[in-house]
Design an enzyme around this catalytic site. Structure first.
Site, PDB file in Angstrom:
ATOM      1  N   HIS A  84       0.446  -0.939  -0.337  1.00  0.00           N
ATOM      2  CA  HIS A  84      -0.097  -0.396   0.361  1.00  0.00           C
ATOM      3  C   HIS A  84       0.784   1.148  -0.149  1.00  0.00           C
ATOM      4  CE1 HIS A  84      -4.325  -0.346  -0.087  1.00  0.00           C
ATOM      5  NE2 HIS A  84      -3.898  -1.488   0.910  1.00  0.00           N
ATOM      6  N   ASP A 147      -7.334   4.309   9.564  1.00  0.00           N
ATOM      7  CA  ASP A 147      -8.721   4.123   9.020  1.00  0.00           C
ATOM      8  C   ASP A 147      -8.694   2.703   7.996  1.00  0.00           C
ATOM      9  OD1 ASP A 147      -9.594   6.012  10.591  1.00  0.00           O
ATOM     10  OD2 ASP A 147      -8.622   7.657   8.886  1.00  0.00           O
ATOM     11  N   GLU A 260     -11.991  12.571  13.898  1.00  0.00           N
ATOM     12  CA  GLU A 260     -12.053  12.657  12.899  1.00  0.00           C
ATOM     13  C   GLU A 260     -12.503  14.363  11.815  1.00  0.00           C
ATOM     14  OE1 GLU A 260     -10.454   9.593   9.635  1.00  0.00           O
ATOM     15  OE2 GLU A 260      -9.718   9.061  11.399  1.00  0.00           O
TER      16      GLU A 260
END
Length: 509
Positions: A84, A147, A260
């Site tokens: 990623h 997240d 957030e």
């Protein structure tokens, strides 16, 4: 000195067969077409060809690979988690890529250290799997998350690991007590804040430059059963930031458990605008409630409160109402649902599944992540959000405050000045429209503007092309970073995709 930013050019006589045989691995050594995954990442912006992909059986295999590379004049080694990275950071052109996912089952053990629960997990384990196992087996969970949880433990710890819990517990790098690391010398070293501490703090946030994390001891806490998940809309940035900072600076029992936020376009665009906000498909966003004074973008504060099955509903409602009544959001634009703790933490998994179904998950992702100081965030909003990005980026534009005191300045992570700073994450998904090159250029334009205007900021998941840029990024920590490189990877074998140091032929002491 170790020279910076040279591109690896492997020797033409590199003999894959000879290297493979000399390693004597318990795992596998793959070359040719079957290793295609090793030359790509989630960003989709770069593609390089490694010499081989190695799937180690354990730490000893990883140490053998690094030592084998050290016996050559050119080979480099990159540890690849779940792929990623955005800018090729986990690649090794002409080098050896280690697939850390093959080690995911090597460690999983619950421990109690000084009365507090911890779990030893493999550096190649996914946080998603750590969550599921810890909750189902022990009723416990790590304190700090990202997240998106389909990331490896070693991967996030090599950067920082940030989410809506970080204001309270700090990043994931502040929530580990011990690491096992394979250094650039091929040495297997156990380290902590009291044992081999320079390697411990160097590896945390160290961008893979000092060692490959093969095991981590992660702090745990009791896992809640349920979450009240709430989104609150604001038209004014100053009110949004005031309330966000109010929540993250309160005592634990006097705030939400997760804070957030994100910016969205003040339009009916299904991806970038009003429809992206509601949590419940039966609860629409009614734009009639938006003040006429609102600008081109709006702001959403996203909060969550943890609770257990034994808590009375009135207790939860009282706690939530007591906090919300002190906030300045648009009262008719509040969205909330009750979900299980597991469902909340795996919320981005649903986004992934939707994106895969629409064919955009595997498209390029020219993402940009920045830490911006409180002193600069209003200027950033005024120019970047309200002008450059007023129509959105085809994905989330996250923004929320963090507290510097929750971070350990002995790690390799660099931050802006001041106690309060913001993470800004532009999570672009490329659809029909602007080319990838145009979006990458816009990222560069944003960074260039921040530099030109003298904003206090640091790139998170940094990617630079020159020595001077890396020196500016690390600032006064640059000399410490270089010294750690000399100590733990003197031949600059590890993580060549970061393009910080150039591979050397011999040890430099």
């Amino acid at each position: 000195m170790i020279a910076c930013l040279g591109r690896i050019v492997p020797s033409a006589d590199a003999d894959v067969s000879t290297i493979s045989q000399s390693l004597d691995l318990q795992g596998s050594f793959e070359s040719g077409g079957i290793m295609g995954v090793a030359g790509k990442d989630f960003g989709g912006l770069y593609s390089v060809k490694p010499l081989a992909l190695i799937k180690p059986s354990g730490t000893e295999d990883i140490a053998r690979v690094v030592k084998a590379a050290a016996r050559t004049s050119h080979l480099t080694v990159a540890a690849r988690g779940n792929g990623h990275s955005i800018n090729g950071q986990a690649m090794a052109a002409g080098g050896l890529v280690i697939d850390m996912r093959s080690t995911e089952e090597n460690h999983f053990k619950l421990l109690t250290i000084d009365g507090s629960p911890c779990v030893d997990v493999s550096g190649g384990a996914l946080w998603e799997d750590v969550l599921k196992r810890c909750v189902s087996m022990f009723g416990l969970a790590p304190r700090s998350w990202t997240d998106y949880l389909s990331l490896t433990v070693g991967g996030t710890l090599s950067n920082a690991g940030v989410s809506g819990q970080a204001f309270r517990y700090g990043p994931q790098t502040s929530n580990v007590t011990e690491l096992e690391v394979v250094t650039g010398k091929g040495e297997i070293t156990v380290c902590s804040d009291t044992q081999n501490s320079e390697l411990f703090f160097g590896a945390l946030g160290g961008l893979g430059q000092f060692g490959i994390i093969t095991r981590a001891r992660v702090k745990l806490q009791p896992a809640p059963d349920m979450v009240r998940w709430i989104r609150l809309v604001y038209s004014e940035f100053e009110e949004f930031t005031r309330d966000a900072e109010f929540l993250v600076t309160r005592e634990e029992a006097e705030s939400f458990d997760y804070v957030e936020g994100f910016v969205f376009s003040n339009s009916d665009d299904p991806i970038n605008g009003w429809p992206s906000v509601p949590l419940d498909p039966d609860h629409d966003f009614n734009p009639v409630h938006i003040p006429q004074s609102a600008g081109p973008v709006l702001y959403c504060l996203e909060v969550a409160l943890h609770y257990s099955h034994t808590d009375h509903p009135s207790t939860i409602q009282t706690a939530v109402s007591g906090l919300l009544e002190r906030l300045g959001f648009i009262r008719r634009l509040k969205f909330q649902v009750n979900v299980s703790y597991m469902e909340f933490l795996l919320r981005v998994k649903r986004v992934e599944e939707h994106a895969k179904a629409n064919g955009i998950w595997d498209s390029p992702h020219p993402w940009l992540n920045i830490f911006v100081s409180k002193s600069s965030i209003v200027d950033f909003d005024r120019t970047v959000f309200k002008k450059m990005l007023k129509d959105g980026v085809g994905g989330p534009m996250l923004i929320y405050p963090l507290l510097r005191s929750k971070w350990d300045d002995r790690t390799s992570v660099v931050l802006p000045e001041g106690e309060v700073f913001y993470i800004v994450a532009l999570l672009r998904f490329v659809r029909k429209g602007p080319s990838v090159e145009k979006l990458v250029a816009q990222n560069h334009e944003i960074v260039k503007w921040c530099n030109k205007e003298g904003l206090d900021f640091k790139l998170y998941l940094p990617h630079y092309q020159s020595r001077e840029e890396w020196k500016r990024h690390f600032g006064k920590q640059w000399s410490r970073f270089v010294e750690r490189k000399f100590s733990f990877d003197p031949m600059a074998i590890l993580a060549p995709g970061q393009k910080i140091f150039k591979r050397t032929h011999t040890n430099l002491n």
